[in-house]
Motif scaffolding. Structure first.
Motif, PDB file in Angstrom:
ATOM      1  N   ASP A  36       0.848  -1.189   0.000  1.00 54.42           N
ATOM      2  CA  ASP A  36       0.000   0.000   0.000  1.00 54.42           C
ATOM      3  C   ASP A  36       0.886   1.243   0.000  1.00 54.42           C
ATOM      4  O   ASP A  36       1.880   1.309   0.720  1.00 54.42           O
ATOM      5  CB  ASP A  36      -0.897  -0.023   1.237  1.00 54.42           C
ATOM      6  N   ASP A  37       0.537   2.241  -0.816  1.00 57.66           N
ATOM      7  CA  ASP A  37       1.411   3.411  -0.954  1.00 57.66           C
ATOM      8  C   ASP A  37       1.414   4.302   0.279  1.00 57.66           C
ATOM      9  O   ASP A  37       2.256   5.181   0.389  1.00 57.66           O
ATOM     10  CB  ASP A  37       1.066   4.212  -2.211  1.00 57.66           C
ATOM     11  N   TYR A  81       2.020   2.633  -7.244  1.00 57.37           N
ATOM     12  CA  TYR A  81       2.175   1.730  -6.114  1.00 57.37           C
ATOM     13  C   TYR A  81       3.542   1.901  -5.485  1.00 57.37           C
ATOM     14  O   TYR A  81       4.433   2.528  -6.049  1.00 57.37           O
ATOM     15  CB  TYR A  81       1.940   0.271  -6.527  1.00 57.37           C
TER      16      TYR A  81
END
Length: 100
Positions: A36-37, A81
């Motif tokens: 998850d960014d 991402y």
């Protein structure tokens, strides 16, 4: 729930990145995951250690910018991402490819 008891979210780690370079890194006990960014290194470490029951030595992360994608006359972008390269301790490993 106290401050020391934080829940571990498995949703942080999306999928392993399988490319030529990442398969070469497997020989050096380094594994590459798309995460998850918004995730921090501490969160990624807790999640990987809990999910795969391993000990992590280091974590390197980089944000991948979205690439252009063209379909006919329409131009769009792929998703953005974050990539995490995880180095494990010597005695640990992760089974990405299960044996048949």
């Amino acid at each position: 729930m106290t401050n020391n008891d934080k829940s571990i979210s498995i949703d942080i780690v999306k999928y392993p990145v399988i490319t030529d370079k990442s398969t070469q890194l497997l020989e050096e006990n380094k594994y590459t995951f798309a995460v998850d960014d918004q995730a921090h290194k501490k969160d990624i470490k807790k999640t990987i250690e809990h999910t795969f029951d391993v000990k992590i030595k280091t974590i390197n992360t980089c944000n991948r910018h979205p690439k252009k994608k063209r379909v006919g006359k329409f131009i769009g972008y792929k998703k953005r991402y974050k990539k995490a390269i995880i180095t494990l301790e010597k005695n640990y490993s992760i089974q990405l490819f299960p044996d048949n």
